[in-house]
Write an enzyme that holds these catalytic residues in place. Structure first.
Site, PDB file in Angstrom:
ATOM      1  N   PRO A 582      -5.895  -1.154  -5.484  1.00  0.00           N
ATOM      2  CA  PRO A 582      -4.651  -1.788  -5.016  1.00  0.00           C
ATOM      3  C   PRO A 582      -3.462  -1.571  -5.952  1.00  0.00           C
ATOM      4  CG  PRO A 582      -6.497  -3.345  -4.944  1.00  0.00           C
ATOM      5  CD  PRO A 582      -7.003  -2.106  -5.626  1.00  0.00           C
ATOM      6  N   GLU A 654       1.895   9.216   2.248  1.00  0.00           N
ATOM      7  CA  GLU A 654       3.123   9.591   2.953  1.00  0.00           C
ATOM      8  C   GLU A 654       3.658   8.513   3.897  1.00  0.00           C
ATOM      9  OE1 GLU A 654       3.102  13.981   3.318  1.00  0.00           O
ATOM     10  OE2 GLU A 654       0.993  13.674   3.748  1.00  0.00           O
TER      11      GLU A 654
HETATM   12 MO1  MOS Z   1       2.572  16.511   1.201  1.00  0.00          MO
HETATM   13  S1  MOS Z   1       4.365  16.568   2.032  1.00  0.00           S
HETATM   14  O1  MOS Z   1       1.411  16.668   2.283  1.00  0.00           O
HETATM   15  O2  MOS Z   1       2.530  17.018  -0.312  1.00  0.00           O
END
Ligand code: MOS
Length: 694
Positions: A582, A654
């Site tokens: 975490p 991401e």
């Molecule tokens: Mo990433 S944009 O999959 O490094």
């Protein structure tokens, strides 16, 4: 007892803060020389002549590599999409974009190489450049559908016609740069016909495959390491110019060669997120149910290589709608080839979808959280595949509770604090998750410890620490008994640190290796090392949709007299499967949200239309969020477990960047009453005339 789920600081932290961690530009080799890249000063055309006379006479200079004398490369070398012309450095006199590396000056010291490079005289045959992104460009064509088809379900036009409310708007995001703190760097040398390199990249194994193909040398004779990497964000997923040039120069001059890009070269000569323009048409019933969802996304590419910015996946995954139609197109331009940048597709895609959803909620007079809750699908609305886990409702509800969303007046321009306008906004996103093939070896050592060897990379994310925890649990021992070797192509095939699939892909290989090792340990007469390649163990056609989900809430203040937007609070709630660590997961996600904030308010590559050259290729001109821009950022998780994964985990690198820009844009609308459909939300776009400010 279990390590997975426990917060632990990163194991290499002390090495990094004491300077003991060695990066690509730290490697010293006996006899090492320096290469300095010279980049094209024009945006399109040919090299007329490179006059190296003065350069070659300068102190310490070993030589100049250009298209006349550079080692020949395999023209078929490429990537996932096939041959990649952008890798063909110094193979012809053609200049496809401004900043294209066209020569390398090699000298005994960095200063000598830099000075000699400045003395290189290059003349050009300039041609007109075609660099202006427009959806009406005659060269516009459909994008590759290698990531999946466009959607066409239901009768879009009939549903739009039957809708009580229709939003039809266009959203624009600019070309952006990844801006990793560590510039691209490589140190390469040849030894007995083998290539060795320390390189700054996100996947040494896949980079070794590209090098093997480019230089026509057995993969086993290419040894790439990337032990510590100072950020990548997608800009270091492939084989960068620094490595190709260092290897070419080492081959030519028979010396170890270091090539480090300047900050300007990172901007001009590596990669970028492409510009996008996205038209959204969304129709809804008066009660807030979606009837029609149309998402037409166009982005810029280079003719040198295929590339997918999969913006439309957001509209395939997030909402139920009677009709969904998507289109994805590209416009080839004489620009730096794009490369995945954190949350590729999802980040610009969610800006368009989630801004438009907010506009529909506005016209319906409905709470934007309630509007989103009302349109949650039971299964993927396009394919019908069930989600392996979908906790988007929990993200929205828990986020709204913690943020104090309840009781918000949904009308814009209602809150003021002295001269400032105050507003809040929300947006959601999804990001595809999964597992790719990797290999791993675990050895039971005589001293009772276990050595895990895996060609994974830790680009600053905490991957090393996470994999130690996963291995400890898989072996049923404490983390102090695990040693890890990583980021070396000699450790075998492995997926890179990208696509939010590093931890899932690597942990699956480690788990399988641990399982086999435990079987072997049961029989003391057998060897004590186990190697696994998961290629044949992964189901490539899952009938379940595996995605992570988020809800991001933002509060902003706007000074209408100066146009200044300040983000006061950012809260992101994430459903990313089980969380391995975490502490480090929060750090990743809050960093990603800061990147989204930066996208919303600051980031854009600005080109001079006459030269098509970037005019802000440094951190003075290309603004990224700095400490003073970063408010109270909180990232947290809703309980989740993805049954598609053996330990229930998913990627989270991401998802934090997606949704954040839309949440901020929606908050700016709530503060001011003005929609910002073009990023970044710059001062000049927000500034109000004095009559309105008063
Ligand atoms: Mo990433 S944009 O999959 O490094």
């Amino acid at each position: 007892m279990r390590a997975v789920g426990t917060a632990r600081p990163r194991v290499e932290g002390p090495l990094k803060v004491t300077g003991a961690a060695r990066y690509a530009a730290d490697e010293r080799r006996p006899g090492m020389v320096w290469g300095w890249i010279v980049a094209a000063a024009i945006s399109k055309g040919h090299i007329a002549e490179i006059d190296a006379k003065e350069t070659l006479g300068m102190p310490g200079v070993l030589g100049v590599l250009d298209h006349n004398n550079a080692p020949r490369l395999n023209p078929d070398a490429g990537n996932y999409f096939g041959p990649d012309g952008s890798l063909q450095y110094l193979q012809s006199d053609a200049i496809p974009y401004a900043g294209r590396p066209i020569a390398l000056v090699v000298a005994e010291t960095m200063e000598q190489a830099r000075a000699a490079a400045a003395a290189l005289k290059v003349t050009y045959h300039e041609q007109p450049h075609d660099t202006t992104f427009s959806v009406d460009h005659p060269a516009k064509r459909p994008a590759s559908q290698a990531f999946g088809p466009e959607a066409d379900t239901g009768d879009l036009e009939a549903e739009l016609a039957a809708s009580a409310v229709v939003v039809d708007e266009v959203y624009r995001t600019p070309e952006e740069s990844h801006s990793a703190m560590e510039p691209h760097a490589a140190t390469a040398w040849w030894e007995d016909g083998d290539i060795y390199a320390i390189d700054s990249n996100q996947g040494p194994f896949s980079v070794s495959q590209v090098v093997s193909s480019l230089f026509q040398i057995d993969r086993e004779r290419v040894h790439i390491r990337a032990e510590h990497v100072g950020g990548g964000f997608g800009a270091k997923t492939g084989c960068g110019p620094q490595l190709v040039f260092a290897i070419m120069a080492s081959l030519t001059f028979d010396r170890p060669v270091r090539v480090v890009l300047t900050r300007e070269q990172v901007f001009l000569s590596t990669s970028a997120r492409p510009s996008t323009q996205q038209r959204m048409r969304i129709g809804a019933d008066a009660d807030g149910h979606l009837r029609a969802l149309y998402h037409d996304a166009v982005y810029s590419v280079s003719p040198l290589a295929e590339y997918i910015e999969w913006c439309i996946d957001q509209s395939h995954v997030q909402y139920a709608s009677s009709a969904i139609r998507t289109h994805l197109s590209v416009v080839p331009l004489d620009l730096l080839p794009p490369e995945t940048m954190r949350g590729p597709g999802a980040t610009p895609g969610s800006f368009a979808l989630e801004s438009a959803m907010d506009e529909v909620a506005e016209r319906l007079g409905m709470d934007p959280v309630e509007f989103r809750l009302r349109n949650q699908p039971d299964a993927n609305p396009v394919t019908g595949h069930p989600f392996s886990s979908r906790r988007s409702v929990e993200c929205l509800r828990e986020g709204a509770r913690r943020f104090g969303w309840g009781g918000r007046d949904h009308r814009p321009r209602m809150r003021r604090e002295e001269s400032l306008l105050v507003g809040s906004g929300v947006a959601t996103a999804s990001f595809s998750a999964g597992t790719f093939p990797s290999s791993a070896t675990i050895t039971a050592e005589a001293d009772g410890t276990f050595t895990v060897g895996i060609g994974a990379t830790d680009i600053g994310t905490g991957a090393r620490t996470a994999l130690i925890a996963l291995a400890a649990d898989a072996l049923g021992v404490g983390v102090d008994l695990i040693r890890i070797k990583m980021a070396d192509s000699d450790l075998g095939m492995a997926w890179g640190a990208g696509g939010s699939r590093g931890t899932t892909s690597w942990s699956f290989a480690i788990l399988e290796a641990a399982r086999r090792l435990r079987e072997k340990l049961a029989d003391p007469a057998r060897p004590v090392s186990a190697t696994v390649d998961t290629t044949t163990l992964i189901n490539y056609q899952p009938l379940r949709e595996r995605q992570t989900f988020s809800a991001v809430f933002a509060e902003v203040t706007v000074d209408p007299a100066t146009g200044e937007v300040r983000v006061r609070r950012l809260l992101g709630m994430f459903a990313v499967g089980r969380v391995v660590n975490p502490l480090l997961a929060r750090s990743q996600l809050s960093g990603a949200m800061i990147m989204g904030l930066s996208m919303a308010l600051h980031e854009e590559n600005v080109r001079d239309p006459r030269s098509a050259r970037d005019v802000n290729s440094d951190f003075a001109g290309y603004h990224i969020a700095a400490h003073a821009d970063v408010p109270d950022v909180e990232a947290d998780f809703v309980p989740d477990y993805d049954p598609e994964d053996p330990v229930g985990i998913n990627g989270l690198g991401e998802i934090g960047t997606a949704a954040t820009a839309a949440a901020i844009a929606n908050a700016v609308w709530h503060a001011t009453g003005k929609r910002h459909r073009t990023l970044p939300i710059r001062l000049d776009r927000v500034l109000e005339p004095p009559s309105r400010v008063a």
